[in-house]
Structures are given as C-alpha cells and as structure tokens.
Scaffold this motif. Structure first.
Motif, PDB file in Angstrom:
ATOM      1  N   SER A 175     -12.930   8.321   6.563  1.00 25.72           N
ATOM      2  CA  SER A 175     -12.762   7.702   5.206  1.00 25.72           C
ATOM      3  C   SER A 175     -13.686   8.287   4.300  1.00 25.72           C
ATOM      4  O   SER A 175     -13.016   8.301   3.032  1.00 25.72           O
ATOM      5  N   GLU A 179     -12.340   9.239   0.453  1.00 28.48           N
ATOM      6  CA  GLU A 179     -12.414   8.395  -0.618  1.00 28.48           C
ATOM      7  C   GLU A 179     -13.166   9.287  -1.612  1.00 28.48           C
ATOM      8  O   GLU A 179     -12.946   9.037  -2.892  1.00 28.48           O
ATOM      9  N   THR A 193      -3.030   8.096  -0.537  1.00 26.08           N
ATOM     10  CA  THR A 193      -3.499   6.894  -1.368  1.00 26.08           C
ATOM     11  C   THR A 193      -2.876   5.734  -0.338  1.00 26.08           C
ATOM     12  O   THR A 193      -3.639   4.644  -0.536  1.00 26.08           O
ATOM     13  N   ASP A 194      -1.858   5.666   0.147  1.00 27.21           N
ATOM     14  CA  ASP A 194      -1.459   4.628   1.056  1.00 27.21           C
ATOM     15  C   ASP A 194      -2.605   4.491   2.289  1.00 27.21           C
ATOM     16  O   ASP A 194      -2.851   3.075   2.725  1.00 27.21           O
ATOM     17  N   TRP A 195      -2.944   5.524   2.756  1.00 27.80           N
ATOM     18  CA  TRP A 195      -4.022   5.311   3.927  1.00 27.80           C
ATOM     19  C   TRP A 195      -5.317   4.648   3.447  1.00 27.80           C
ATOM     20  O   TRP A 195      -5.894   3.635   4.282  1.00 27.80           O
ATOM     21  N   LEU A 196      -5.662   5.072   2.245  1.00 28.74           N
ATOM     22  CA  LEU A 196      -6.967   4.387   1.522  1.00 28.74           C
ATOM     23  C   LEU A 196      -6.706   2.906   1.229  1.00 28.74           C
ATOM     24  O   LEU A 196      -7.590   2.002   1.416  1.00 28.74           O
ATOM     25  N   ALA A 197      -5.528   2.728   0.800  1.00 32.83           N
ATOM     26  CA  ALA A 197      -5.144   1.110   0.502  1.00 32.83           C
ATOM     27  C   ALA A 197      -5.385   0.330   1.625  1.00 32.83           C
ATOM     28  O   ALA A 197      -5.838  -0.846   1.675  1.00 32.83           O
ATOM     29  N   ARG A 198      -4.942   1.032   2.895  1.00 32.63           N
ATOM     30  CA  ARG A 198      -4.770   0.132   4.149  1.00 32.63           C
ATOM     31  C   ARG A 198      -6.109   0.106   4.613  1.00 32.63           C
ATOM     32  O   ARG A 198      -6.602  -1.069   5.406  1.00 32.63           O
ATOM     33  N   HIS A 200      -9.186  -0.030   3.004  1.00 30.53           N
ATOM     34  CA  HIS A 200      -9.647  -0.883   1.965  1.00 30.53           C
ATOM     35  C   HIS A 200      -9.319  -2.449   2.191  1.00 30.53           C
ATOM     36  O   HIS A 200     -10.036  -3.392   1.772  1.00 30.53           O
ATOM     37  N   ALA A 201      -8.165  -2.619   3.032  1.00 35.35           N
ATOM     38  CA  ALA A 201      -7.703  -3.955   3.020  1.00 35.35           C
ATOM     39  C   ALA A 201      -8.088  -4.469   4.332  1.00 35.35           C
ATOM     40  O   ALA A 201      -8.132  -5.719   4.498  1.00 35.35           O
ATOM     41  N   ARG A 202      -8.832  -3.929   5.089  1.00 35.47           N
ATOM     42  CA  ARG A 202      -9.396  -4.263   6.535  1.00 35.47           C
ATOM     43  C   ARG A 202     -10.369  -5.268   5.994  1.00 35.47           C
ATOM     44  O   ARG A 202     -11.516  -4.915   5.216  1.00 35.47           O
ATOM     45  N   TYR A 205     -13.791  -3.880   6.568  1.00 35.25           N
ATOM     46  CA  TYR A 205     -14.570  -2.924   5.566  1.00 35.25           C
ATOM     47  C   TYR A 205     -15.009  -3.630   4.363  1.00 35.25           C
ATOM     48  O   TYR A 205     -15.879  -3.495   4.016  1.00 35.25           O
TER      49      TYR A 205
END
Length: 218
Positions: A175, A179, A193-198, A200-202, A205
């Motif tokens: 991460s 990041e 970008t999609d992986w970071l969004a996922r 960050h939504a946990r 996290y």
C-alpha cells in the motif's frame, strides 16, 4: 500488549492497518517528526538502536522492519491473511512482501531526496544543485518509477489483488509504495487507481487512520 511505535506520516501506518485487519488489541505510542529535518525523533532510539519506525514491542519482544513485523503478526494469528503454503499465491505473497521495500521504495525515496536537495542547499549553489537533481530525477528516477508502475498495472490486470483473488497481508505491505507513487502525481494508471480505492474502502483501513491520526504519504 502489542505497542506500535508510530511515527507520523510513515510506513508504520501499515502496521496499524494490519492489526485492525487481524483484530488484535494494541496500543499506539505516537512520535512526531522533527519539523526541520522531517526525521524521526531521538526518543525512538530507546525502542530500537536505529531509531526508526515502524517498530513494535510485544512484551519483551522488539520487532523492526515492515516485512518482519508483518510475518510476526500474521504468525501470531496462525497465518491469517497469508495464502496457503506451497501454492502459487503463497509464492507471490513472499515475493510482494519483500519487493515492496526492496525494489519499490528505493526509487520513491530517491525522488523524495532529490526534490529536497535544492531548497536545502546554500543560495549560491542552489541553481546548480537544482539542475543536477532535476537531471538525475528525469533521466534515472522517473523512468524507473514508470517501469514499476507499468509492472503493477500488468499484475493487477491479471488478478484483483497482488497475490491472487483474495486480499492478503502483502497488499497491506504494497500500500505505501502505491500510495506514495499516486500522491506524487507520477501517473497512476486505472488499475492502480482502482486498487487504491478498494483498499481505502476497507473498514479496517479507516479504523487504522482513526488510531494513527493524519496520514500524508506524499
């Protein structure tokens, strides 16, 4: 009780996140960076001789280095968030766990260091230092970062998480490089970008951010 010796705006944020994912009880001892040098304070040397973060204490046990901490904590939980042994996913897990610090972070750190050389140099030398730092960054550091970013894009095109179909501790380890890369405006692709969004939504996290405080990874 596990204590995370947490340096602000640092890779120790990953340790808080891992602990939240594992559901372990822990305490946080916060340390502020020197406002001029941005280095860790000398108080951290009382915890570990190098005076760096991340580092955790668990009773009399002191564990430093991100990868070692990940292994210690996942072992403590019976291998939680680690793919099954002798599988392709586990081989990828071992690779990404070490790649994050061994290969991904050096060019990011070089970019950070070179960006700070000119402002911190004597006024008369500043134009020359800026030219040298800019040349090294443009000709060596940025091409390396683009190569790593293309690699991440390709890997995340093949599977949703770095090790396979399931989120694991290696994703936590990865991460910070992603990041930092995205925050510095160096051209994160759609899969990064999609992986970071996922991540960050946990929920874990978000809970780690609440425990650790403000987190600026740029």
């Amino acid at each position: 009780m596990i204590t995370v010796h947490h340096l602000e705006n640092s890779r120790s944020q990953r340790v808080l996140w891992l602990l939240e994912e594992l559901g372990l009880d822990y305490a946080v001892e916060r340390y502020a960076r020197d406002p001029k040098t941005l280095l860790a304070p000398p108080e951290l040397r009382a915890v570990h001789p190098l005076g760096k973060s991340p580092v955790i204490t668990d009773g009399d046990v002191v564990v430093a280095e991100s990868g070692a901490i990940v292994e210690y904590l996942t072992d403590r939980c019976g291998g939680a968030l680690v793919p099954a042994p002798s599988t392709p996913e586990h081989r990828r897990y071992t690779y990404w766990l070490h790649y994050a610090e061994g290969s991904a972070m050096p060019p990011l750190l070089l970019k950070l260091v070179f960006s700070r050389l000119a402002p911190g140099s004597p006024v008369l030398l500043r134009p020359m230092v800026k030219a040298i730092a800019g040349g090294v960054t443009q000709k060596f550091v940025d091409p390396q970062l683009r190569r790593h970013a293309a690699y991440w894009e390709d890997e995340l095109a093949a599977r949703p998480w770095f090790c396979g179909d399931s989120f694991c501790a290696a994703d936590i380890q990865m991460s910070f490089p992603l990041e930092a890369f995205a925050a510095r405006g160096t051209g994160a692709g759609p899969r990064i970008t999609d992986w970071l969004a996922r991540i960050h939504a946990r929920p874990a996290y978000a809970r780690a951010l609440e425990r650790g405080g403000p987190y600026a990874y740029a």
